[in-house]
Design a protein around this motif. Sequence first.
Motif, short mmCIF file in Angstrom:
data_model
loop_
_atom_site.label_atom_id
_atom_site.label_comp_id
_atom_site.label_asym_id
_atom_site.label_seq_id
_atom_site.Cartn_x
_atom_site.Cartn_y
_atom_site.Cartn_z
N ALA A 251 -36.43 -3.00 35.92
CA ALA A 251 -35.07 -3.20 36.44
C ALA A 251 -34.98 -2.78 37.90
CB ALA A 251 -34.07 -2.43 35.60
N TYR A 252 -35.67 -1.71 38.26
CA TYR A 252 -35.67 -1.25 39.65
C TYR A 252 -36.30 -2.31 40.56
CZ TYR A 252 -36.70 1.53 43.80
OH TYR A 252 -36.78 1.98 45.10
N ASP A 253 -37.45 -2.85 40.14
CA ASP A 253 -38.10 -3.90 40.94
C ASP A 253 -37.19 -5.12 41.08
OD1 ASP A 253 -40.36 -2.37 41.25
OD2 ASP A 253 -41.50 -3.34 39.64
N ALA A 254 -36.53 -5.50 39.99
CA ALA A 254 -35.67 -6.68 40.01
C ALA A 254 -34.46 -6.48 40.92
CB ALA A 254 -35.21 -7.01 38.59
N LEU A 255 -33.79 -5.36 40.80
CA LEU A 255 -32.60 -5.11 41.61
C LEU A 255 -32.95 -4.94 43.09
CD1 LEU A 255 -30.77 -2.75 39.11
CD2 LEU A 255 -29.92 -4.97 39.91
N THR A 256 -34.08 -4.30 43.37
CA THR A 256 -34.54 -4.19 44.76
C THR A 256 -34.80 -5.56 45.35
OG1 THR A 256 -35.52 -2.01 44.32
CG2 THR A 256 -36.30 -3.20 46.26
N PHE A 257 -35.43 -6.42 44.60
CA PHE A 257 -35.69 -7.80 45.01
C PHE A 257 -34.39 -8.52 45.37
CE2 PHE A 257 -35.92 -12.29 43.70
CZ PHE A 257 -37.05 -12.74 44.38
N CYS A 258 -33.31 -8.21 44.64
CA CYS A 258 -32.05 -8.92 44.79
C CYS A 258 -31.20 -8.45 45.96
CB CYS A 258 -31.22 -8.81 43.52
SG CYS A 258 -31.90 -9.68 42.09
N ILE A 259 -31.50 -7.28 46.51
CA ILE A 259 -30.62 -6.69 47.53
C ILE A 259 -30.27 -7.65 48.66
CG2 ILE A 259 -30.50 -4.93 49.34
CD1 ILE A 259 -31.77 -2.96 47.39
N PRO A 260 -31.23 -8.36 49.26
CA PRO A 260 -30.87 -9.26 50.38
C PRO A 260 -29.98 -10.43 49.97
CG PRO A 260 -33.23 -8.82 50.34
CD PRO A 260 -32.69 -8.33 49.05
N THR A 261 -29.90 -10.70 48.68
CA THR A 261 -29.13 -11.86 48.20
C THR A 261 -27.71 -11.51 47.78
OG1 THR A 261 -29.60 -11.71 45.79
CG2 THR A 261 -31.32 -12.67 47.21
N ILE A 262 -27.42 -10.21 47.72
CA ILE A 262 -26.13 -9.75 47.20
C ILE A 262 -25.00 -10.11 48.16
CG2 ILE A 262 -24.78 -7.71 46.57
CD1 ILE A 262 -26.87 -8.32 44.51
N GLN A 263 -23.88 -10.52 47.61
CA GLN A 263 -22.68 -10.81 48.38
C GLN A 263 -21.46 -10.35 47.59
OE1 GLN A 263 -21.88 -15.13 48.50
NE2 GLN A 263 -23.32 -15.36 46.80
N ALA A 264 -20.33 -10.25 48.25
CA ALA A 264 -19.10 -9.94 47.53
C ALA A 264 -18.85 -11.06 46.53
CB ALA A 264 -17.94 -9.82 48.50
N GLY A 265 -18.67 -10.70 45.28
CA GLY A 265 -18.47 -11.70 44.23
C GLY A 265 -19.68 -11.94 43.37
N THR A 266 -20.85 -11.40 43.74
CA THR A 266 -22.03 -11.51 42.89
C THR A 266 -21.79 -10.74 41.59
OG1 THR A 266 -23.60 -11.72 44.74
CG2 THR A 266 -24.49 -10.96 42.64
N PHE A 267 -22.05 -11.38 40.47
CA PHE A 267 -21.94 -10.71 39.17
C PHE A 267 -23.32 -10.21 38.75
CE2 PHE A 267 -18.00 -13.05 39.09
CZ PHE A 267 -17.15 -12.24 38.35
N ILE A 268 -23.35 -8.98 38.24
CA ILE A 268 -24.60 -8.38 37.79
C ILE A 268 -24.44 -8.00 36.32
CG2 ILE A 268 -26.26 -6.52 38.11
CD1 ILE A 268 -25.29 -6.30 41.01
N ILE A 269 -25.27 -8.61 35.48
CA ILE A 269 -25.23 -8.38 34.04
C ILE A 269 -26.42 -7.49 33.66
CG2 ILE A 269 -25.19 -9.47 31.76
CD1 ILE A 269 -24.43 -12.10 33.20
N LEU A 270 -26.12 -6.37 33.02
CA LEU A 270 -27.15 -5.42 32.60
C LEU A 270 -27.17 -5.38 31.08
CD1 LEU A 270 -26.20 -2.60 35.12
CD2 LEU A 270 -27.94 -4.38 35.43
N ARG B 75 -30.42 4.07 35.21
CA ARG B 75 -30.96 4.77 36.38
C ARG B 75 -31.26 3.78 37.50
NH1 ARG B 75 -36.89 7.73 36.99
NH2 ARG B 75 -36.74 7.97 39.27
N ALA B 76 -31.89 2.67 37.17
CA ALA B 76 -32.23 1.67 38.18
C ALA B 76 -30.97 1.15 38.87
CB ALA B 76 -33.00 0.52 37.52
N PHE B 77 -29.93 0.91 38.09
CA PHE B 77 -28.69 0.38 38.67
C PHE B 77 -28.01 1.42 39.55
CE2 PHE B 77 -24.12 -0.74 38.41
CZ PHE B 77 -24.20 -1.97 39.04
N ASN B 78 -27.99 2.67 39.13
CA ASN B 78 -27.38 3.71 39.95
C ASN B 78 -28.10 3.86 41.28
OD1 ASN B 78 -25.50 4.25 37.94
ND2 ASN B 78 -26.69 5.92 37.03
N GLU B 79 -29.42 3.78 41.25
CA GLU B 79 -30.20 3.87 42.49
C GLU B 79 -29.97 2.65 43.37
OE1 GLU B 79 -34.27 4.61 41.46
OE2 GLU B 79 -33.84 6.60 40.62
N PHE B 80 -29.86 1.50 42.75
CA PHE B 80 -29.58 0.26 43.49
C PHE B 80 -28.24 0.35 44.24
CE2 PHE B 80 -26.75 -3.43 42.83
CZ PHE B 80 -27.26 -4.31 43.78
#
Length: 238
Positions: free
Chosen positions: A170-189, A205-210
Motif C-alpha cells: 500500500a505504501y508503494d502504491a500510494l507513493t506512486f500515486c502522489i504526483p497524480t493526486i488532485q482535489a476530487g480524487t477518490f481513494i478507496i482502501l 499506516r501506509a495511508f497515514n504516512e501518505f
Amino acid sequence: MTNKFGFLSKLDFMQDLASVFIAGINPAIIHNLEKYYALKKVHYLSAIEDIEGDYLEFGVFTGSSFCHSIRCCKKLAKIAPKISSTKFYGFDSFAGFGDLTEEDKHPFYTDENFSTSSSNVNRRVRRVAAGLDFKLIPGFFSESLKNGASHLDITKSRVIFIDSDTYSSAYDALTFCIPTIQAGTFIILDDYYSYRGAESRGVARAFNEFVSKSGVKVRQVFTYGMGGVVFVVSEVIR
C-alpha cells in the motif's frame, strides 16, 4: 391496539429465518457486494463533479473489481460522456504476496489465497472493456512502480483503489500515486482495519504516512463491507 412492530418482533420464527439466512452467507460475498456499490458511488460522484483522470487499481486479483469499474463507467457515460476518456490501470503481482516482512505477516494474506493467472485476468478484462483503454501491469510493486506514474503517462487520477492488503504494498502504491493526486480524487482502501485495527500497521499506516508527506487534506466519505473506507482529497497543498 397492539403496536404492529411489537407484534412482529415476537415472531421468533421470522427472526430465526433471517438469522439463519444471514449467518449462512459467505462474508466475502457480503463484502464484494458492498464493494461494488462503493465503486458505483465513487464513479458517480467523480462524474458529476467533472473530475478528469484515470482509474488506478492496486491488487487486481481475478479482475472482478476492475471489470466492475469499467462497467460502471460505461453506464455513467450516458449522463457524463467525459467519463469515457478514463483509462484503467491495474497493478498486481498475480503471484500472491511473495516474501513478506515480519511486520506485514497476517494469517489470511498468503500466496495460496491470492495468486491468480494474469493471462486469464487479461482475457476477462478485454471482454468487458470492449473499446475502453486499459492496461494491466504485472509484477511486485517494488519493481513495477519504481519508475513512477509518468513512465506510464499517468498524469491525473480520478479514482485510486488500494486492495493490496499489506503496509509495504500500500505504501508503494500510494507513493506512486502522489504526483497524480488532485482535489476530487477518490481513494478507496479495502483493508483499512486489518491487523486488529492497528493504525501502526497495514493499509492504515501506509495511508497515514501518505497524507503526512503528500501535502493533501482528505475527508472520509463512507465505509463499506468488512473494513473498507473511502476518502476524497479535498485539498492539495504543495
